[in-house]
Write an enzyme that holds these catalytic residues in place. Sequence first.
Site, PDB file in Angstrom:
ATOM      1  CE  LYS A 299      -4.113  -1.851   0.130  1.00  0.00           C
ATOM      2  NZ  LYS A 299      -5.071  -1.538   1.197  1.00  0.00           N
ATOM      3  CG  ASP A 433      -3.726  -6.641  14.211  1.00  0.00           C
ATOM      4  OD1 ASP A 433      -3.977  -5.463  14.516  1.00  0.00           O
ATOM      5  OD2 ASP A 433      -3.973  -7.143  13.101  1.00  0.00           O
ATOM      6  CG  ASN A 434      -7.948  -7.265  13.577  1.00  0.00           C
ATOM      7  OD1 ASN A 434      -8.771  -6.530  14.121  1.00  0.00           O
ATOM      8  ND2 ASN A 434      -7.261  -6.890  12.516  1.00  0.00           N
ATOM      9  CD  GLU A 462      -6.789  -4.030  17.049  1.00  0.00           C
ATOM     10  OE1 GLU A 462      -7.320  -3.078  16.448  1.00  0.00           O
ATOM     11  OE2 GLU A 462      -6.656  -5.160  16.548  1.00  0.00           O
TER      12      GLU A 462
END
Length: 704
Positions: A299, A433-434, A462
């Site tokens: 990205k 994370d997640n 998280e």
Amino acid sequence: MIGRIVIDNVRPATPTGQYPAKAVVGELVVVSADIFRDGHDVLAAQVRWRPRTANGAGDARSRGGKWAVSRMRDVGNDRWEAVIEPTTLGPHELVIEAWTDPYATWRHKLTTKLDAGQDIAVELEEGARLLESRVRRSPPEERQRLRTAVASLRTGAAEGQARAEGQARAEGQARAEGQVRAEGQARAEGQARAEGPAGAGGATPAAARPLEEIVAPALEPGLAELVAEPVRARDLTRSRAFPLWVDRERALVGAWYEVFPRSEGGLSGTAARLEAIAEMGFDVVYLPPVHPIGRTFRKGRGNTLAAGAEDPGSPWAIGGPEGGHTALQAGLGTFDDFDALVARAGELGMEVALDYALQCSPDHPWVTQHPEWFHHRPDGSIAYAENPPKKYQDIYPINFWPERDADRQALWEACREILRFWIGHGIRFFRVDNPHTKPMAFWEWLIPDIQARHPEVLFLAEAFTRPKVMAKLAEVGFSQSYTYFTWRNSAWELTDYLTELTAGPVADYMRPNFWPNTPDILSGPLRGGSPAAFRMRLLLAATLVPSYGIYSGYELYENEPASDANEEYHSSEKYELKLRDWSRPDSLAPWIAILNAARRRHPAFLRLRNLRLQHSDNPAVVAYAKLTEDRGDVVLVAVNLDPYNVQETTLGLDLPALGLPSDGSFEAHDELTGQTFGWRGARPYVRLDPAVEPGHVLHLRAPS
């Protein structure tokens, strides 16, 4: 099956009872239960608790620990409570015992009859026999105390019996004498007066002792503790064992600071910045992923699909030719640099938390080595991550449940090895994370397995997702949890949410960590917000719960959202480097240091379940108190939720609950400004100007 005594609704506990509730070393933990039985007999209860011996991968055996005992007290409506204080890390268990208390039952019956003026001769002998049976089982130094009480009751019983017999004889004699002539009646009455109430041949003490004096030795305070023990209780009832996991203090208390090492010039540059972070009073330095970043579908700035040659990509697109989750991004430095960073943080009284993000870039070695660990589309390609409308073309989610069980086992073990690797480099706290996108069964297996060998290792979930999912993650083992605080802004939203988090059943096992912002979230009054908005949200986060965190740049009031419809940051650091001027004269850093210093001075801020909401006449002002168990430290926080306007209110304080005189004067010392106010009564007036301070942090104390 229910026994003679009912023991219900035990806390702390998780909803299923299969997983442990949570505590930390040195924390005073309230253990409570509904306890009752049929009839009117009085009960006694206690909680027995001990550490358990862990044996292998999360298997805690009930052996090796010594039982400790805390007596419970009836706090009303058949609710009983006790306080325990764990002193060691790891798995514990607690059992509640209840039994009928013969002494308390006897005492209640005796005092009730005594107050009603009824005969208690039988109760005196019952009490004597009860206490006499306890003499041999009592400590030698207490036996004389029991014998004295027995003797007093026995003497009183004998005196009462003599009085009753004398009275009966006198009444019989009087009835007989009523049938003789008047002269004989007069002589009989004279003789009765001469003999006294005990009758002929019976000597009554010149002055019978008052009943209160007779029973006093048997009703002494402390005697109940001496004789109310369950050793021979016929109806002793035990609850099942309830598990309790005890963490180190950092699982409950900490101020977090998130920093991207690549924006600080790498690991060495981040190490150089640690001193400034420590000066602000932070305890944990959290690093996003420091691993190699994939090139495929990398990205660009602003989450664009076309990355320029210099665009660093998202740290969460993990893996490249250099390696995966156990490798370092080349531009950040070496493992020597990483170890030096961890060591320097420790020297400054902080620790480093590392992101544990179980996902891969298309260039991660696992993609070619273990294609079975990923989701495949009908055309044979691997599916990238999506959370509609968001798309993450640079990330492949992992399939945690492949068709072959052997593949699943190999994958799970590989994920465990990542943690073991970083534990070997000094990491003891992982921000996950997640986690809600991975199976609960995976976390149920992984976290206890790691903590069986490393009970000091902690995990922060998280997960901004559905409430029941967040709660279940905490139940199966996560040490801390992100929360909805970021989106709770009004007084009623805050008070409802804090009541749930600090007083509801979830408080037994879910520890909240409040973040006003994250790299993904610029929300509420921070969007285009003033410095006053940043101070206000930070004040709330730092004083409502023991753990909170901010993402770097907060102290510089970074407030530009990506768009009206997007709560992320404009020019997000997730996709580019951020070069900041930390020496700006308007930085919030000095104010943060004052706030964190106040947190550390006051132990009341270091606990979760001690929040006491207070009344405010103005809904734009929220007020709450925090206090230690002994009320030795009481702080009151009043916050103006309107960052643009002066707000005034009259508070309604529950002074008796705060250990302060309800009609007397007391001092309120502001920890932010150093001012001291003299207040009297429960209705003080407060005026808050956000241009000056967003609120008060008041240490309440009676005048010396």
